[in-house]
Design a protein around this motif. Structure first.
Motif, short mmCIF file in Angstrom:
data_model
loop_
_atom_site.label_atom_id
_atom_site.label_comp_id
_atom_site.label_asym_id
_atom_site.label_seq_id
_atom_site.Cartn_x
_atom_site.Cartn_y
_atom_site.Cartn_z
N PRO A 220 0.85 -1.20 0.00
CA PRO A 220 0.00 0.00 0.00
C PRO A 220 0.88 1.25 0.00
CG PRO A 220 -0.50 -1.47 1.85
CD PRO A 220 0.77 -1.94 1.27
N TRP A 221 0.41 2.28 -0.64
CA TRP A 221 1.16 3.55 -0.69
C TRP A 221 0.14 4.67 -0.45
CZ3 TRP A 221 5.99 4.88 -0.21
CH2 TRP A 221 6.45 6.12 -0.65
N PRO A 222 0.17 5.31 0.72
CA PRO A 222 -0.92 6.21 1.12
C PRO A 222 -0.79 7.65 0.64
CG PRO A 222 0.61 5.98 2.94
CD PRO A 222 1.14 5.10 1.83
N PHE A 223 -0.34 7.85 -0.61
CA PHE A 223 -0.18 9.22 -1.12
C PHE A 223 -0.85 9.36 -2.48
CE2 PHE A 223 3.55 8.26 1.54
CZ PHE A 223 3.37 9.21 2.53
N PRO A 224 -2.20 9.30 -2.61
CA PRO A 224 -3.11 9.19 -1.47
C PRO A 224 -3.54 7.78 -1.13
CG PRO A 224 -4.32 9.88 -3.39
CD PRO A 224 -2.89 9.75 -3.82
N SER A 225 -3.73 6.90 -2.15
CA SER A 225 -4.24 5.56 -1.83
C SER A 225 -4.00 4.64 -3.01
CB SER A 225 -5.73 5.61 -1.49
OG SER A 225 -6.19 4.35 -1.05
#
Length: 289
Positions: A220-225
């Motif tokens: 997952p990469w939360p920048f943004p989703s």
């Protein structure tokens, strides 16, 4: 093997409570832990690399909450702030905090950041334009006018290295720190398989054609989703034609040099940070014989 960044979370996501209004209300008691966040959803990290938490009493009286999960019998939540304009922003403080986080902490923070940012950008119904409100313990929004239900989305991204004659293809964007090179990446488009997206992106950005794509790991990469899908593919040749709108430069790096750089030595490039899937991808490729 070190797991990819933003994975290894310790919270039980407790999907059962998302459907149980009374059970959720009972779980939100004096033991509930509220995630402490700064502007731009910045995490607060202590000296041991742990996220900052406070009590539910510190939340505004009318706060809308997202149930992040359960641990040790306690609910862990985050407050929806509807903070605008932070979708892909990564401040230096966030990058520093990520490097300091203990195992599993980034997974909790990343999930919180992604869903909070989604709430901020989905306050109105895409079907009719009316206001929406959270439901399912903060893991959805429902339109008060047409009853359409909306849920957080994840955008798939392929991130890959092409290999040729014992070398990996790495590229860099002009905005990156001096010397930083990483795997090439791009969004998976509708109607594409992972293998097709890998081949298309490598051809569009570097002008090479590849075959024999193999999956390595995901993150997952939360920048943004986003969901980063890491792969390796074999290049038919090493001739490059770069798309200068995407890449400032690209280089072929021998496996031994990749190993040396990842071990802390010097080389032709600065490696991506350990919490990035590109670091995992390079590490696993470098460990191959």
């Amino acid at each position: 093997m070190i797991p990819p960044g933003f994975t290894g979370g310790y919270l039980d996501r407790a999907d059962r409570l998302r459907h149980d209004v009374d059970g959720l209300a009972a779980a939100l008691d004096w033991r509930t832990r509220l995630l402490v966040l700064g502007p731009g959803y910045e995490p607060q990290v202590d000296g041991a690399g742990r996220l900052g938490w406070t009590t539910l009493a510190q939340a505004p009286d009318d706060a809308e909450l997202v149930l992040l999960g359960l641990a040790e019998g306690r609910a862990h939540v985050a407050a929806i702030t509807h903070e605008p304009g932070t979708a892909a922003f990564r401040s230096p403080r966030v990058m520093t905090a990520l490097a300091e986080m203990a195992p599993g902490e980034a997974a909790t923070w990343g999930a919180a950041r992604s869903v909070l940012d989604w709430h901020a950008r989905h306050r109105f119904c895409a079907n009719c334009g009316a206001a929406t409100a959270p439901f399912r313990a903060g893991w959805g929004r429902k339109c008060g006018a047409c009853s359409t239900e909306h849920f957080p989305r994840t955008d798939p991204v392929v991130i890959m290295i092409a290999e040729h004659d014992g070398r990996a293809l790495l590229g860099r964007q002009a905005a990156w720190p001096h010397g930083r090179y990483s795997a090439l990446a791009g969004f998976l488009e509708p109607g594409e398989s992972i293998e097709e997206a890998v081949a298309r992106e490598l051809h569009e950005e570097a002008g090479i054609r590849v075959r024999d794509t193999r999956y390595v790991a995901s993150q997952p990469w939360p920048f943004p989703s986003q969901l980063m899908i890491a792969c390796v593919a074999k290049a038919e040749d090493d001739s490059l034609t770069l798309d200068r709108n995407e890449l400032e430069d690209a280089i072929w790096v021998p496996r031994e040099e990749v190993r040396a750089v990842l071990a802390g030595g010097t080389g032709a490039f600065l490696a991506p940070p350990p919490f990035a899937i590109a670091h995992t991808l390079l590490t696993r490729w470098a460990e191959e014989p």
